[in-house]
Design an enzyme around this catalytic site. Structure first.
Site, PDB file in Angstrom:
ATOM      1  CG  HIS A 247      20.178  22.750 105.510  1.00  0.00           C
ATOM      2  ND1 HIS A 247      20.388  23.328 104.277  1.00  0.00           N
ATOM      3  CD2 HIS A 247      19.013  22.046 105.400  1.00  0.00           C
ATOM      4  CE1 HIS A 247      19.408  22.985 103.457  1.00  0.00           C
ATOM      5  NE2 HIS A 247      18.566  22.204 104.108  1.00  0.00           N
TER       6      HIS A 247
ATOM      7  CE  LYS B  23      13.286  24.792 106.487  1.00  0.00           C
ATOM      8  NZ  LYS B  23      12.930  23.478 105.921  1.00  0.00           N
TER       9      LYS B  23
ATOM     10  CG  ASP C   3      20.040  27.734 109.514  1.00  0.00           C
ATOM     11  OD1 ASP C   3      18.843  28.088 109.587  1.00  0.00           O
ATOM     12  OD2 ASP C   3      20.430  26.789 108.814  1.00  0.00           O
TER      13      ASP C   3
ATOM     14  CD  GLN D 278      14.390  22.451 110.648  1.00  0.00           C
ATOM     15  OE1 GLN D 278      13.461  22.071 111.340  1.00  0.00           O
ATOM     16  NE2 GLN D 278      14.379  22.321 109.324  1.00  0.00           N
TER      17      GLN D 278
ATOM     18  CB  CYS E 282      20.292  19.721 102.856  1.00  0.00           C
ATOM     19  SG  CYS E 282      19.239  19.758 101.403  1.00  0.00           S
TER      20      CYS E 282
END
Length: 447
Positions: free
Chosen positions: A158, A261, A235, A238, A402
């Site tokens: 991303h 999220k 990261d 997700q 993104c």
């Protein structure tokens, strides 16, 4: 786009076409969850009030259960005061509420000491994953990067885990090196060995791709990084909504995710880092409450984590984040999340591959997707697809997500694709509506 001045690109040519054999579909394991039954949708006010909607954009932001909305309201009604700044009971209660969520998150991600106690001071609250990663890139990376050093990321990142590294490489003279996956999205052992070496100082990678839905081999990347004296940044935006994780098992040195999220409010993010590394990291923002002392000509910082939390925090949002994680982990459970999402993805992709006008971006195998399925419809721009589906009450995402360098490398037309991102609160009705709408999109342009 990729910053060609600071990128090494040894294998940056994507295969010209992606062909998959679906003959072993059954052998990959068959999800056995009744996706017609949905005990969760009623917990989400927006979904309950709009049963006509098929919400398939949870990868961008999840829906909020009623308990989270009530928690945010309850904070303002029962303990509304500025945390850390008052000795009166309301302020103390607000302070304790934030401290409790800090400990809760540390336990959730496995940030505990040898006796199993939460290392709560390693949890930093910020606005989102983007801000958390910027703190690492701007506050920590300049202390370890010199000209000629390398920062390794994947082409799947991303922009939030890409642009900060472009900038810090430009500022320090370091080089940005990309890991490239197979056509189905796997980062191989050979690719890891080829890209992570003695010049590597930082490896930063998404745990799960927001476009391909694939889970990346973070533990292997971390092992390679540590073997070369480098640091591992993860990261997890997700992955936290979909799976349990442990920073020790992953080998992470820093990890970031967003509350919104994972069923929580917008505007709350989390940065976790090892204490010794956070101590070496400079604050990106300065001001109230992040200082220990101030003179006319200087200041000293408060201890971690307060030194990164300038100004008034979103105390109500943080409090509600704790309730969101309680709901996700305790009421629903990660095992249930995984089982339902696997079954829903399996059903959706088995229907999609029957449509000759739909191309799936990445793997056609359902077990290589954690919620996200990206695709395109032949000859129809993704924005048109999403607009028509919106008229059908189906909510998907369309654009570059993104992740422009990934779409460039995959040679995706228009540098855009559609994405349906599935959550445990979806059901067979949502997927059927999605497939019906895809057929409608095709018919609009081919009558």
């Amino acid at each position: 786009m990729i910053d060609t001045e600071n990128v090494t690109c040894d294998t940056c040519t994507a295969p010209s076409e992606f062909v998959f054999d679906a003959s072993d579909e059954v052998s990959r394991g068959w999800p056995r969850v009744d996706i017609e039954l949905n005990p969760f949708k009623g917990d989400f006010p927006l979904l309950a009030q709009h049963p006509e909607l098929a919400f398939l954009d949870s990868g961008a932001t999840a829906q909020r259960p009623a308990c989270v909305l009530e928690a945010q309201k309850s904070f303002y009604e029962t303990m509304n005061a500025n945390p850390l700044r008052g000795l009166y009971s309301l302020s103390v209660e607000a302070t304790e509420a934030i401290a409790k969520v800090r400990s809760q998150i540390a336990e959730l991600i496995g940030a505990v000491d040898e006796r199993g106690r939460a290392r709560a001071n390693e949890v930093v609250f910020c606005r989102n994953t983007s801000e958390a990663l910027n703190i690492v890139a701007k506050g920590f990376a300049p202390h370890v990067l010199e000209p000629g050093d390398e920062v390794v990321i994947s082409i799947m990142e991303h922009h939030s885990n890409l642009i900060p590294w472009q900038q810090v490489c430009r500022e320090t003279g370091a080089k940005l090196v990309y890991l490239y996956p197979t056509p189905t999205g796997q980062i191989t052992d050979d690719e890891i060995a080829a890209k992570i070496g003695p010049a590597t100082k930082i490896v930063s990678c998404g745990h799960v791709s927001n476009v391909l839905g694939v889970e990346n081999p973070i533990a292997k990347l971390a092992a390679a990084a540590h073997a070369n004296g480098a640091y591992m940044v993860v990261d997890a935006a997700q992955s936290v909504p979909h799976m349990a994780l442990d920073v020790r098992e992953l080998g992470a040195d820093f990890l970031a995710f967003s509350a919104h999220k994972a069923l929580g409010p917008m505007g709350v993010g989390v940065l976790w880092g090892r204490t010794d590394l956070l101590d070496r990291t400079d604050p990106v923002y300065t001001g109230g409450e992040m200082i220990d002392s101030v003179t006319e000509q200087g200041a000293t910082w408060a201890p971690v984590p307060e030194k990164f939390e300038a100004g008034t925090q979103d105390a109500a949002g943080i409090y509600a984040t704790g309730v969101a994680l309680d709901y996700l982990v305790d009421k629903v459970g990660y095992e249930t999340v995984a089982e339902r999402e696997r079954a829903l993805v399996h059903y959706a992709m088995s229907r999609m591959v029957e449509l000759p006008f739909v191309d799936i971006v990445g793997s056609i195998y359902w077990d290589q997707h954690h919620g996200a399925i990206s695709f395109n419809v032949h000859g129809i721009h993704p924005h048109d697809v999403a607009s028509i589906m919106d008229m059908d009450g189906v909510c998907i995402r369309a654009g570059h997500h993104c992740a422009q360098p990934l779409l460039t490398w995959l040679q995706v037309e228009n540098l855009a694709c559609c994405r349906a991102s599935i959550a445990f609160y979806n059901d067979k009705y949502d997927i059927d509506r999605f497939i019906d709408s895809l057929n409608h999109v095709w018919s609009v342009f081919h009558n």
